[in-house]
Design a protein around this motif. Structure first.
Motif: not given
Length: 454
Positions: A30-32, A43-45, A57-58
């Motif tokens: 959910k956070l992503l 984008e995110a990790a 994040a980008d």
């Protein structure tokens, strides 16, 4: 777009804050999704371990990105933004790359050089891919981090400095436990850290090993595997409800669950110490974040206790190996290489669009030639076609190769702009090449493309 990381770790926050900021495993997807739903990020990790929580994040806006990621970390934890903010660190562009590569090599770990972080980085990337939040930037970065981490361990002696957190924790309790061979141990949890603890204890020669987990089938599988691999070991599975009684029969307890509440209270441990029939004191190692064991365990007579907080204090005094400097040099070298590769990659769509435009010009001129010289035979037509294409390729070869080299240098993005301006390239043609990358964009990027925002 630029890489941004916002996070906190044992280096910037006390354990009490890390506990409140800890992300339950089920909260990470959910956070992503919330991260890529914000305007600055595509984008995110998330990298979440027992002593760090980091959101990568980008983003296209630095200040907005910092504000959004910080807010999301607070929203998905038990800590408020005001509580988190003093402990957050922010890294941007090359500094963000440097940070993750350092983390992958174990330079930022509580126990310098530990290798378990590579598995956690791999899991973070896998979750981003599964949730479709890891696009080109995150994939490239995390794959690079895994390669650099492996390189550091293979080319240097960082392993001599590094232990796993499990091994380090057990070493801190060694004066109380003595040799583990022939002793009885209890492991609470069956996740990656608990499994590592159980495996370490089995290899150390414990005689009896109990593994307790909320999903007892998982504990049964781990116990059966360890018993098969270690002849002479008696391994059994328990439920979490069995833990208080099992503690009194153990010489050593290692706990690392994903629970948000205490698994063992001070009263549980005090009662277990009174009921114990074994020789020597009871030793307890809590590797969970948030903690599984009541911190008041430090005050129980007849109990030796270590947790993340005490391990952090002990690791600060641990000597760093000479190989650390060599690993730092590797990280610096790889950061420069990653930056050059990313800058060079940004010019590729422009180069491809230029070559496509040249091919269209050649095709148009050859078509006109067919109309003017209809009597050419197939051999003559083929020879002319090959000659024209060869001339164009030779004219474009040197500038396109050189512009890729120049683009890899700091400030090289301007060369792509120059190419587009000099050759009057259609911006939409360049964007179309970018969207045709072999790796699919994240869901949010795809939605923005389809909506005409990219």
């Amino acid at each position: 777009m630029s890489l941004l990381v916002v996070g906190l770790s044992h280096r910037t926050a006390p354990v009490s804050v890390l506990e409140r900021a800890a992300l339950p495993e089920g909260a990470r997807p959910k956070l992503l999704q919330d991260a890529v739903a914000t305007e600055p990020a595509t984008e995110a990790a998330v990298l979440a371990t027992c002593n760090r929580i980091e959101l990568y994040a980008d983003v296209d806006k630095f200040h907005a990105g910092v504000a959004e990621l910080s807010t999301l970390l607070a929203q998905h934890s038990s800590a408020g933004l005001d509580e988190l903010t003093p402990h957050l660190y922010v890294h941007y562009e090359d500094r963000a790359v440097h940070h993750l590569l350092s983390v992958a090599c174990g330079l930022d770990s509580m126990v310098v050089g530990e290798g378990q972080i590579l598995g956690q980085i791999k899991d973070a990337l896998a979750l981003g891919q599964e949730q479709h939040t890891a696009g080109r930037m995150i994939n490239d970065l995390f794959q690079q981090a895994l390669r650099v981490g492996k390189r550091a361990h293979s080319e240097t002696g960082i392993d001599r400095a590094g232990q796993s957190l499990v091994t380090f924790g057990l070493s801190q309790l060694a004066p109380a436990t003595g040799p583990l061979a022939g002793r009885s141990a209890l492991v609470v949890g069956a996740g990656s850290m608990s499994s590592l603890a159980a495996t370490t204890l089995a290899r150390a020669g414990v005689r009896e090993l109990a593994i307790a987990n909320r999903t007892v089938e998982r504990a049964q599988r781990l116990a059966a595997a360890l018993a098969e691999q270690n002849p002479g070991l008696t391994a059994r599975a328990l439920t979490i409800a069995d833990v208080p009684d099992a503690v009194s029969r153990a010489d050593l307890v290692v706990s690392c669950t994903g629970s948000t509440g205490l698994v063992l209270t001070a009263d549980d441990l005090a009662a277990a110490v009174e009921r114990r029939t074994g020789d020597g004191p009871l030793a307890v190692l809590d590797l969970a974040m948030p903690r599984d064991v009541d911190a008041a365990a430090h005050r129980i007579e007849g109990l030796h206790f270590a947790d993340i907080e005490s391990l952090a204090a002990a690791s600060a005094d641990a000597p760093m190996a000479a190989d650390v400097d060599q690993v730092r040099a590797i990280v610096s070298e790889e950061v420069a290489a990653f930056g050059a590769a990313q800058r060079a990659a940004r010019i590729t769509p422009t180069v491809v669009a230029l070559r496509a435009m040249a091919a269209d010009v050649v095709a148009g001129e050859l078509s006109r030639l067919d109309g003017r010289l209809p009597d050419l035979d197939d051999k003559q037509r083929a020879e002319i076609t090959q000659t024209v294409r060869r001339v164009v390729d030779k004219l474009l070869h040197a500038p396109t190769v050189r512009v890729k080299q120049l683009a890899g240098e700091p400030g090289g993005a301007g060369y792509a702009d120059a190419l587009r301006e000099l050759f009057d390239l259609d911006p939409q043609a360049v964007a179309a090449v970018s969207r045709a990358d072999t790796r699919p964009p994240t869901r949010v990027a795809q939605n923005r493309i389809e909506a005409g925002h990219e």
